[in-house]
Motif scaffolding. Structure first.
Motif, short mmCIF file in Angstrom:
data_model
loop_
_atom_site.label_atom_id
_atom_site.label_comp_id
_atom_site.label_asym_id
_atom_site.label_seq_id
_atom_site.Cartn_x
_atom_site.Cartn_y
_atom_site.Cartn_z
N ALA A 853 0.93 -1.31 0.01
CA ALA A 853 -0.07 -0.05 -0.01
C ALA A 853 0.96 1.17 -0.04
CB ALA A 853 -0.76 0.04 1.29
N VAL A 854 0.58 2.25 -0.73
CA VAL A 854 1.49 3.18 -1.17
C VAL A 854 0.83 4.72 -0.77
CG1 VAL A 854 3.01 4.47 -2.62
CG2 VAL A 854 2.60 2.04 -2.81
N ALA A 855 1.72 5.64 -0.21
CA ALA A 855 1.24 6.86 0.01
C ALA A 855 2.35 7.85 -0.53
CB ALA A 855 0.77 7.31 1.23
N LEU A 856 1.99 9.01 -1.24
CA LEU A 856 3.02 9.80 -1.64
C LEU A 856 3.22 10.87 -1.04
CD1 LEU A 856 2.65 9.33 -5.41
CD2 LEU A 856 4.21 8.39 -4.16
N GLN A 857 4.46 11.41 -0.53
CA GLN A 857 4.76 12.51 0.22
C GLN A 857 5.53 13.54 -0.70
OE1 GLN A 857 3.66 13.86 3.51
NE2 GLN A 857 2.17 12.60 2.76
N GLY A 858 5.16 14.09 -1.66
CA GLY A 858 6.02 14.93 -2.61
C GLY A 858 6.50 13.77 -3.60
N GLU A 859 7.78 13.77 -3.71
CA GLU A 859 8.50 12.77 -4.51
C GLU A 859 8.90 11.47 -3.70
OE1 GLU A 859 12.01 14.48 -6.01
OE2 GLU A 859 10.79 15.89 -7.45
N LEU A 860 8.69 11.52 -2.29
CA LEU A 860 8.90 10.30 -1.57
C LEU A 860 7.53 9.42 -1.42
CD1 LEU A 860 10.86 8.97 0.71
CD2 LEU A 860 9.75 10.33 2.32
N ALA A 861 7.88 7.96 -1.75
CA ALA A 861 6.63 7.04 -1.71
C ALA A 861 6.89 6.46 -0.35
CB ALA A 861 6.76 6.20 -2.67
N VAL A 862 6.17 6.38 0.65
CA VAL A 862 5.72 5.58 1.64
C VAL A 862 4.94 4.38 1.39
CG1 VAL A 862 5.26 5.68 4.21
CG2 VAL A 862 6.04 7.62 2.85
N ARG A 863 5.74 3.12 1.79
CA ARG A 863 5.20 1.88 1.46
C ARG A 863 4.75 1.10 2.56
NH1 ARG A 863 6.13 0.24 -3.95
NH2 ARG A 863 6.56 -1.90 -3.46
N VAL A 864 3.75 0.44 2.50
CA VAL A 864 3.69 -0.82 3.71
C VAL A 864 3.54 -2.02 2.95
CG1 VAL A 864 1.93 -1.60 5.38
CG2 VAL A 864 2.51 1.02 5.21
N PRO A 865 4.30 -2.87 2.88
CA PRO A 865 4.37 -4.35 2.26
C PRO A 865 3.16 -4.72 2.93
CG PRO A 865 6.62 -3.67 2.90
CD PRO A 865 5.89 -2.66 3.54
N LEU A 866 2.44 -5.55 1.85
CA LEU A 866 1.17 -6.37 2.36
C LEU A 866 1.39 -7.70 2.83
CD1 LEU A 866 -1.18 -4.75 -0.43
CD2 LEU A 866 -0.75 -4.15 1.91
N ALA A 867 2.66 -8.31 2.34
CA ALA A 867 2.68 -9.73 2.64
C ALA A 867 2.61 -10.12 4.07
CB ALA A 867 3.95 -10.19 2.26
N GLY A 868 1.79 -11.15 4.34
CA GLY A 868 1.19 -11.33 5.86
C GLY A 868 0.56 -10.54 6.62
N LEU A 869 0.32 -9.17 6.06
CA LEU A 869 -0.60 -8.10 6.86
C LEU A 869 -2.16 -8.63 6.58
CD1 LEU A 869 1.24 -4.71 6.55
CD2 LEU A 869 0.94 -6.11 8.54
N VAL A 870 -2.49 -8.46 5.60
CA VAL A 870 -3.98 -8.70 5.03
C VAL A 870 -3.92 -9.65 4.12
CG1 VAL A 870 -4.22 -6.06 5.22
CG2 VAL A 870 -3.59 -7.09 2.99
N ASP A 871 -5.37 -10.12 4.36
CA ASP A 871 -5.78 -11.34 3.31
C ASP A 871 -6.79 -10.55 2.15
OD1 ASP A 871 -7.28 -13.13 1.67
OD2 ASP A 871 -7.92 -14.18 3.71
N PRO A 872 -6.19 -10.16 0.87
CA PRO A 872 -6.85 -9.52 -0.01
C PRO A 872 -8.44 -9.61 -0.19
CG PRO A 872 -4.89 -9.85 -0.80
CD PRO A 872 -4.88 -10.85 0.60
N ALA A 873 -8.57 -10.98 -0.32
CA ALA A 873 -10.07 -11.59 -0.49
C ALA A 873 -10.83 -11.18 0.73
CB ALA A 873 -10.09 -13.17 -0.74
N ALA A 874 -10.53 -11.40 1.98
CA ALA A 874 -11.09 -11.14 3.21
C ALA A 874 -11.39 -9.55 3.24
CB ALA A 874 -10.44 -11.54 4.31
N GLU A 875 -10.29 -8.88 2.82
CA GLU A 875 -10.56 -7.37 2.91
C GLU A 875 -11.49 -6.85 1.86
OE1 GLU A 875 -9.59 -3.52 4.64
OE2 GLU A 875 -9.59 -5.73 5.21
N VAL A 876 -11.66 -7.39 0.56
CA VAL A 876 -12.42 -6.90 -0.19
C VAL A 876 -13.88 -7.37 0.09
CG1 VAL A 876 -13.23 -7.64 -2.44
CG2 VAL A 876 -10.91 -7.21 -2.42
N GLU A 877 -13.94 -8.49 0.89
CA GLU A 877 -15.29 -8.76 1.34
C GLU A 877 -15.81 -7.91 2.47
OE1 GLU A 877 -17.06 -12.73 3.74
OE2 GLU A 877 -15.76 -13.01 2.24
N ARG A 878 -14.69 -7.57 3.22
CA ARG A 878 -15.21 -6.43 4.41
C ARG A 878 -15.71 -5.25 3.61
NH1 ARG A 878 -13.53 -2.14 7.14
NH2 ARG A 878 -11.56 -1.95 5.93
#
Length: 939
Positions: A853-878
Motif C-alpha cells: 500500500a503506497v502513499a506519496l509525500q511529494g517525490e517520496l513514496a511511503v510503502r507498507v508491504p502487504l505480505a502477511g498483513l492482510v488477506d486481500p480476499a477477506a478485505e475485499v469482502e469486508r
C-alpha cells in the motif's frame, strides 16, 4: 492537580475568588476600554441568546484586560416595565388582591420588595457564565442616578420642542390596557375571514361592496376608498354611501393606497382603528371616530345596540345584523397576519389615544429655523455614514439607514405604574407643565399653592431609559470621572433584532446629551437556533437552558421543563416523546468552558448560530485533553530550575518548531479578535493546543526526556519549552475558557516564572515576538518537523486503510525522494518508529515489485508491504459490506431529496442537512471503493 477534570469542582470557586479580590474592576491605567452590557430584564433568566452575547463580551473584555487596557464592563439590569408589573400583579392575584386595591404607592412598594427578593436571578446566572463584569458598579434603570438622567433628558427635549403630547394611533394591548412598542408585537399568520359587505349609495342608485377582516370596526368608518385608476369605480368617486347599521353618510374617496387586487378593490377607511387608514384620513381630512373602550368593548360613539359588547361579541352581532338586512354579500376563508402582545397574548388594537412622543421627523437648521437637517435622526445617520460608528457586518449599516430615513415619531408613554413617571403636571383646565419636579414647575410657570396640580399617571417606555444607558450608567448628567474616561464606549455587542429599538436610539441620545457617539463599533450577531437551524421556542420543544448544559439535567427534569405550561396535551406528549428520543440519558454536565468554546466556534460574523450539543461534547473533550496534558507536563517538569537559575539549554528542531507555531497562533488569534472573527479564535486555539502541542510536541518531547543518554542541556530545553509553551497557551486561551485556564495556570505559572499577577486574568497577553527564534533556524526546524509529520501521517493513513489493529507494528519502506529524505529518515528513524508504530524502516528501489500500500509525500513514496498483513480476499469482502451499507444510506437520502413534497415543505435547514449527509456518504463510498480496487488488484 486532580486526576480527572471536573468543571463543577472549580468553576464557581474561581469565580468567587475573582470577584472577592476585585479583579473585574478597572485598573485605572492604560488605554480605556469599555463595554456596556445590554441590560437584561430584571424579571429574566439566562437563555441561549444571553449566553452567547455574554461569551463574546467576556472574551473581548478579558483579552483587553490582559493587553494592559483599563477595562470597564459596565453591568446592570432593566426595570422591564410591563414584564415586571405583570409578575407582581400575578403575585398579588395569588394573594387575592390587585394593584388597584393597593393603590399606586403601595403597589410600587410591592414591586421594589419583589425586586429585592427575586430580581437578581439573571445576574447570579451571568456569574455562572464567567462574565467578568465590574459588579461593584452594577446599575438598575430605576435607581436614583439613572432616574435623574431620564428626567433630565425628557425635560431638555421638551424645552427644545422635541417632545410633545398628541392624539395618534398606537399598538394597544386591551388586557394590559397600555400602548406597547413594535418589539412587543408578535405577528403570526392565522386563519380568519374576509367579509364582503354592501354599502348602499346614498342616492339609492346601487351599492359598493367592501371587503374587510374586521367588521366590528365598521362602526367607526369615515369613508370608502378606491384606487384613482380603477375604472370600475371611477364614477363612484365623490359620491356618498350610507354606512350600514349606523345611519351615517360617508364619502367615496380616491387614494393610491388601495390595492385594486385585494378583495373587491374598495376598502372601508376607519382612521381611529387602522394605521394605514389613519394616514389616509390625514390626507383627506377625515373624521377619527374611536368606537372602542381601552378593554376592547364597544363605546358610546357607536349605535346603541352594540354599546358595551366585547369586540368579538360585537362582531358576531354585526355580521348577523348585516345578513338580516341583506347587506352581507359573502364570507370567505382568509389567512391574515394577526398582531398579539408578547406578554398578554391578546390581539392588539390600533387605538387612538393621547400619548407622549419624541419628534424624530421635524426638520431644523443649526440655528433652529425650520428646514435643513432632522434634529435627532440626521446626526445619528451621519455618525454611521461617516465611519464614526462601524456596524459589523457592514450590511446592517444599510438596514440602520433605511429605518432612520423612514422613521416615525416615537411613542414614549405607557399606561402602567412601574417605570419612570412622566415629569409633567396638569392643572384643573388640563394644561400640561413639564419640569424636573413639581417645585420647578410651580417656580418656572408662576403657579402658586392655590393652583392644584396632579402629575401625569403614565410612565416612560423602557426603551427611553435604555437609550441613555451608555452614559447614564457612568453617572451622567453629573460630570463624573467615569463619563470623562470611558465614554464613548469601545464596542457594543447586540442582536440584530434591536438595532432600531435600542442601537439607533442610543446614538440619537448620545450625540446631543453626551456630546459624542455612544460606541465606536457595533458587533451585530444573529439568533441562537437549534442544531437543525430552527428557532428555539417552547412550542417546538427545542429550547435549551444554558445552565442545564453547564450543570447537566436528568431526563425527567428536562421533560418536565419542556412541557410545563403547555395547554395542549397532544403538543405536550409530542414534545415529551421527542425529548426522550433526543436525550435518552438527559443532558450531561459539560461545564461553562465547553459551552463558551462552543459558542465562540460558531460565532461566524453575520450568521445565526446553529447550536449543536455534539460540539459541547467535543469541547468538553478538548478541556479534558488540556487537563491531561497539563498533568503530564507538571509531572515531567517537577524540580525544573527557575528561569533565572537555568544552566546551559539546547533547543532541538521540535522546540524551535513548537515555539514558531505558538508565535503564528498568537498572531492569528490577535488578527481574529481584531476582526471579530471569534470562530477563527476558537479554531486557532483548538488546532494548536490539541494538534500541535498535545498530539505532536508532547510526543516529540517524550523520547528526549525518557532517554537516559540524552544531553542534559537538550533535556532541560525540552522541559523548559513544555512548561513555557503551556503557560503561554493558557494565557492565550483564557478569554475563551477562563476557568480551566486559571486552575491549571496557578500550578504552571510558578515553574514558568510568572507569579507576580496573582491571577491569569491579570497576566500579560502573549506576544508573537516572545517566541520568535532565529528565522533561518526556525524555518529549517519547521521544514524538518513537517517532513516527520508527513511520513507519520502517511503510515497512519495506510494502517487505517488496511484496517490494521492499533497496536500492530508494521514494516515500512521508503522509495524515491532525495538525499534530504534519506538524511532525515536516518536522523528520525527511532522517532518514526515510535510515532507511527514501525518495526522496521528500510529504503527500496522505486520499482520494487513487492505488493504494498503506497502513499506519496511529494517525490517520496511511503510503502507498507502487504505480505502477511492482510488477506486481500477477506478485505475485499469486508469493504463490500461497508460499501453496501453506504449504498443503502445514499439510496434513502436520494429518495428523500427526490421527493418534491419533502424538498418544498421541510424547513430549509433540514433539507440542507440531508444534502450534506448525502455528500458525506458519497465521499465515504468513493474512498472505500478506491481501497477495494487496490485490494482486488492484489488478489
Amino acid at each position: 492537580m486532580d486526576k480527572n477534570y471536573d468543571p463543577q469542582a472549580l468553576e464557581q470557586r474561581w469565580y468567587q475568588h475573582w470577584e472577592q479580590h476585585g479583579y473585574f474592576a478597572p485598573s485605572g491605567q492604560g488605554e480605556p476600554y469599555c463595554i456596556v452590557i445590554p441590560p437584561p430584564n430584571v424579571t429574566g433568566s439566562l437563555h441561549m441568546g444571553h449566553a452567547f452575547n455574554n461569551t463574546v463580551m467576556d472574551l473581548l473584555i478579558r483579552h483587553a484586560r490582559m493587553c494592559g487596557k483599563d477595562t470597564l464592563w459596565q453591568v446592570g439590569t432593566d426595570h422591564a416595565g410591563i414584564a415586571t408589573q405583570m409578575v407582581v400583579e400575578r403575585r398579588l392575584a395569588g394573594q387575592g388582591t390587585s394593584r388597584h386595591d393597593l393603590g399606586r404607592e403601595a403597589f410600587l412598594e410591592q414591586v421594589w420588595q419583589w425586586k429585592g427578593e427575586s430580581g437578581d436571578t439573571i445576574t447570579r446566572q451571568l456569574r455562572r457564565l464567567g462574565s467578568s463584569c465590574d459588579w461593584s458598579r452594577e446599575r438598575f434603570t430605576m435607581d436614583d442616578g439613572l432616574s435623574q438622567a431620564v428626567t433630565e433628558v425628557f425635560v431638555r427635549l421638551h424645552e427644545q420642542g422635541l417632545i410633545y403630547r398628541g392624539k395618534r394611533l398606537v399598538n394597544w394591548d386591551p388586557v394590559l390596557q397600555t400602548a406597547i412598542s413594535d418589539l412587543e408585537v408578535v405577528s403570526e399568520e392565522e386563519q380568519g375571514h374576509l367579509w364582503h359587505i354592501r354599502y348602499p349609495l346614498s342616492d339609492g342608485s346601487g351599492h359598493l361592496t367592501v371587503a374587510t377582516t374586521r367588521p366590528e370596526t365598521l362602526l367607526g368608518d369615515s369613508a370608502v376608498a378606491v384606487h384613482p385608476d380603477d375604472a370600475r369605480y371611477r364614477d363612484f368617486i365623490g359620491k356618498t354611501v350610507s354606512l350600514p347599521l349606523c345611519g351615517r353618510d360617508i364619502p367615496v374617496i380616491a387614494d393610491a393606497y388601495v390595492d385594486p387586487e385585494f378583495g373587491t378593490g374598495a376598502v372601508k377607511i376607519t382612521p381611529a382603528h387602522d394605521f394605514n387608514d389613519f394616514a389616509v384620513g390625514e390626507r383627506h381630512g377625515l373624521e377619527r371616530i374611536n368606537v372602542m373602550t381601552p378593554d376592547a368593548h364597544i363605546n358610546d360613539q357607536a349605535p346603541a345596540p352594540y354599546r358595551g359588547l366585547e369586540r368579538y361579541v360585537a362582531r358576531k352581532r354585526i355580521v348577523a345584523d348585516l345578513e338580516a338586512a341583506g347587506l352581507l354579500e359573502s364570507v370567505k376563508e382568509h389567512r391574515l397576519m394577526v398582531p398579539r402582545g408578547d406578554r398578554s397574548g391578546a390581539v392588539l388594537e390600533p387605538y387612538l389615544t393621547d400619548q407622549w412622543y419624541v419628534d424624530l421627523t421635524r426638520e431644523t437648521q443649526p440655528d433652529g429655523r425650520p428646514g435643513g437637517m432632522a434634529a435627532i435622526t440626521r446626526p445619528a445617520l451621519d455618525a454611521v455614514r461617516s465611519g464614526r460608528i462601524r456596524l459589523l457586518p457592514d450590511n446592517w449599516e444599510k438596514t440602520y439607514a433605511q429605518w432612520l430615513e423612514n422613521i416615525q415619531d416615537w411613542c414614549i408613554s405607557r399606561q402602567i405604574w412601574w417605570g419612570h413617571r412622566i415629569p409633567a403636571w396638569y392643572d384643573g383646565d388640563g394644561n400640561a407643565y413639564v419640569g424636573r419636579d413639581e417645585a420647578e414647575v410651580r417656580r418656572v410657570h408662576g403657579l402658586g399653592p392655590q393652583v392644584a396640580l396632579h402629575q401625569d399617571e403614565d410612565v416612560l417606555d423602557t426603551w427611553f431609559s435604555s437609550a441613555l444607558w451608555p452614559f447614564s450608567t457612568l453617572g451622567w448628567p453629573q460630570p463624573t470621572p467615569e463619563v470623562e474616561r470611558y465614554y464613548p464606549t469601545s464596542v457594543l455587542v447586540t442582536g440584530f433584532d434591536i438595532i432600531f429599538f435600542w442601537v439607533a436610539r442610543m446614538v440619537m441620545m448620545g450625540l446631543p446629551f453626551a456630546g459624542e457617539v455612544p460606541f465606536r463599533t457595533v458587533y451585530v450577531h444573529g439568533l441562537v437556533r437549534d442544531h437543525e437551524g430552527q428557532k428555539m421556542s417552547k412550542s417546538k420543544g427545542n429550547v435549551l437552558d444554558p445552565l442545564d448544559i453547564i450543570d447537566g439535567v436528568e431526563l425527567e427534569a428536562l421533560v418536565a421543563k419542556r412541557t410545563a405550561g403547555l395547554m395542549q396535551p397532544q403538543m405536550a406528549r409530542s414534545i415529551e416523546q421527542a425529548t426522550r428520543k433526543q436525550f435518552p440519558q438527559g443532558i450531561p454536565a459539560y461545564g461553562t468552558d465547553a459551552l463558551r468554546f462552543t459558542f465562540a466556534s460558531q460565532a461566524t460574523l453575520g450568521r445565526d448560530i446553529k447550536f449543536d450539543l455534539a460540539r459541547c461534547e467535543g469541547y468538553r473533550n478538548f478541556c479534558t485533553k488540556l487537563w491531561n496534558a497539563a498533568r503530564f507536563v507538571l509531572m515531567n517538569t517537577d524540580g525544573l530550575p527557575a528561569p533565572g537559575e537555568v544552566g546551559p539549554v539546547s533547543h532541538g528542531p521540535a522546540e524551535r518548531w513548537i515555539r514558531r507555531r505558538l508565535a503564528d497562533t498568537i498572531a492569528a488569534v490577535d488578527s481574529a479578535i481584531a476582526e471579530y472573527r471569534f470562530d477563527y479564535v476558537a479554531s486557532a486555539i483548538y488546532d494548536f493546543a490539541w494538534g500541535d502541542y498535545c498530539d505532536w510536541y508532547i510526543e516529540l518531547a517524550k523520547p528526549v526526556m525518557q532517554d537516559p543518554q540524552a544531553d542534559a542541556a537538550r533535556v532541560l530545553g525540552t522541559r523548559q519549552t513544555l512548561i513555557e509553551v503551556l503557560e503561554a497557551l493558557l494565557r492565550l486561551a483564557h478569554p475563551l475558557i477562563p476557568f480551566i485556564t486559571e486552575e491549571i495556570w496557578q500550578q504552571v505559572a510558578p515553574r514558568a516564572g510568572r507569579q507576580e499577577s496573582g491571577s491569569i486574568m491579570r497576566a500579560p497577553w502573549p506576544r508573537p515576538g516572545d517566541f520568535t527564534d532565529d528565522a533561518q533556524a526556525s524555518d529549517a526546524a519547521c521544514a524538518e518537523i513537517a517532513w516527520l509529520q508527513g511520513v507519520t501521517r502517511a503510515v497512519r493513513n495506510l494502517r487505517s486503510e488496511l484496517n490494521l489493529p492499533a497496536g500492530k507494528a508494521v514494516a515500512v519502506e521508503l522509495a524515491g525522494g532525495g538525499a534530504h529524505d534519506r538524511d532525515l529518515s536516518a536522523t528520525h528513524a527511532a522517532l518514526l518508529g515510535r510515532l507511527a508504530r514501525i518495526e522496521r524502516l528500510t529504503w527500496v528501489d522505486a520499482d520494487s515489485a513487492q505488493p504494498a500500500a503506497v502513499a506519496l509525500q511529494g517525490e517520496l513514496a511511503v510503502r507498507v508491504p502487504l505480505a502477511g498483513l492482510v488477506d486481500p480476499a477477506a478485505e475485499v469482502e469486508r469493504l463490500d459490506r461497508e460499501i453496501a451499507k453506504l449504498d443503502q444510506f445514499i439510496t434513502r437520502a436520494e429518495a428523500k431529496l427526490g421527493n418534491p413534497s419533502f424538498v418544498d415543505k421541510a424547513p430549509e435547514q433540514v433539507v440542507a442537512t440531508e444534502r450534506a449527509r448525502l455528500g458525506e456518504f458519497s465521499d465515504q463510498r468513493a474512498t472505500l471503493a478506491a481501497q477495494r480496487a487496490r485490494m482486488a488488484a492484489l488478489g
